[in-house]
Design a protein around this motif. Structure first.
Motif, mmCIF file in Angstrom:
data_model
loop_
_atom_site.group_PDB
_atom_site.id
_atom_site.type_symbol
_atom_site.label_atom_id
_atom_site.label_comp_id
_atom_site.label_asym_id
_atom_site.label_seq_id
_atom_site.Cartn_x
_atom_site.Cartn_y
_atom_site.Cartn_z
ATOM 1 N N SER A 19 0.837 -1.205 0.000
ATOM 2 C CA SER A 19 0.000 0.000 0.000
ATOM 3 C C SER A 19 0.870 1.253 0.000
ATOM 4 O O SER A 19 0.600 2.214 -0.731
ATOM 5 C CB SER A 19 -0.921 0.016 1.221
ATOM 6 O OG SER A 19 -1.831 -1.047 1.187
ATOM 7 N N LEU A 136 -5.738 -6.750 0.294
ATOM 8 C CA LEU A 136 -6.761 -5.979 1.002
ATOM 9 C C LEU A 136 -7.974 -6.847 1.313
ATOM 10 O O LEU A 136 -8.554 -6.754 2.404
ATOM 11 C CB LEU A 136 -7.186 -4.779 0.158
ATOM 12 C CG LEU A 136 -6.232 -3.588 0.143
ATOM 13 C CD1 LEU A 136 -6.553 -2.636 -1.006
ATOM 14 C CD2 LEU A 136 -6.280 -2.834 1.474
ATOM 15 N N ALA A 162 -11.864 -3.851 -0.145
ATOM 16 C CA ALA A 162 -10.720 -3.952 -1.057
ATOM 17 C C ALA A 162 -10.831 -2.949 -2.199
ATOM 18 O O ALA A 162 -9.845 -2.327 -2.594
ATOM 19 C CB ALA A 162 -10.619 -5.377 -1.604
ATOM 20 N N TYR A 165 -10.088 0.734 -0.695
ATOM 21 C CA TYR A 165 -8.709 1.026 -0.336
ATOM 22 C C TYR A 165 -7.746 0.888 -1.505
ATOM 23 O O TYR A 165 -6.658 1.482 -1.481
ATOM 24 C CB TYR A 165 -8.278 0.189 0.870
ATOM 25 C CG TYR A 165 -8.732 0.819 2.166
ATOM 26 C CD1 TYR A 165 -7.950 1.777 2.796
ATOM 27 C CD2 TYR A 165 -9.969 0.507 2.710
ATOM 28 C CE1 TYR A 165 -8.375 2.397 3.960
ATOM 29 C CE2 TYR A 165 -10.410 1.119 3.877
ATOM 30 C CZ TYR A 165 -9.604 2.059 4.498
ATOM 31 O OH TYR A 165 -10.039 2.686 5.649
#
Length: 239
Positions: A19, A136, A162, A165
């Motif tokens: 991320s 995620l 998911a 994000y």
């Protein structure tokens, strides 16, 4: 790279690392147009000389630029050095939390590029999106959606988590949140950067120096200038 404004992801190291990578690379790709060709060859101290000053100044309201001049802050030099500082932080292997002016500057970049329709996902991020979404989804099943009574509910919850994000890590113009400010975000720890638009440059740094906002103070405000080798404005020298 950026430190994610979501400490919960730290319990899933692979997700946290990916991320951070996707978010950092997305921002870097959108900052590159504000640099002259060959900027990569400059060191951290001279990188600001490769910033396209006029292009950067256009993202700020005239009031901000005007107030900088009133307290003897050279807007061209100060903003160029802050852009260069931000790019240096993004290129670092260590995690960084940008100061509140850099956060404000990032928001101005987002707004500017939103108006011009310049939102895109860089190639190096695009090839990792499916892996990010998978991590995620797994994280959501374990940590976020286990409260659902049915498997179907858990699956749908994880899918939505998911999707959201992935957008927050890879879509530049939606870094403030899917539905705008005050929404979830991986970049901004709070919304204090908004005071630059509400109060102006001079009043905001004065209040930051006075510690009106929790977590700031004189040392923090001074560092916004000294960290880029700029003089501290006289209005906060004696706070």
């Amino acid at each position: 790279m950026l430190r994610l404004a979501n400490l919960a992801f730290e319990q899933a190291p692979k997700l946290h690392k990916l991320s951070s990578y996707c978010l950092t690379e997305t921002i870097k790709a959108h900052l590159v147009p504000y640099f002259e060709e060959g900027y990569e060859l400059e060191n951290a101290e001279t990188l600001y000389t490769k910033v396209k000053v006029e292009k950067v100044l256009k993202i700020f309201p005239e009031k901000i630029i005007r107030e900088m001049a009133l307290i003897d802050v050279d807007a061209a030099v100060f903003t160029s050095k802050k852009v260069a500082q931000f790019m240096t932080q993004l290129n670092s292997e260590e995690e960084h939390v940008p100061d509140v002016f850099i956060e404000y500057m990032l928001v101005r970049f987002i707004k500017s590029q939103s108006r011009m329709g310049e939102d895109y996902t860089p190639h190096q991020v695009k090839v990792r999106k499916s892996e990010l979404k998978r991590l995620l989804n797994h994280y959501a099943v374990v940590y976020e959606c286990d409260f659902h009574e049915t498997e179907e509910g858990q699956i749908e919850c994880a899918k939505e988590f998911a999707e959201e994000y992935t957008i927050l890590a890879t879509d530049f113009t939606r870094l403030q949140g899917i539905n705008g400010p005050d929404d979830r975000t991986l970049v901004f720890w709070d919304w204090d950067y908004m005071f630059f638009d509400d109060w102006g440059f001079t009043e905001t740094i004065f209040q930051l120096a006075h510690g009106v906002f929790l977590g700031y103070g004189l040392a923090y405000t001074n560092n916004m200038f000294t960290s880029i080798d700029e003089d501290i404005p006289s209005i906060i020298k004696n706070v």
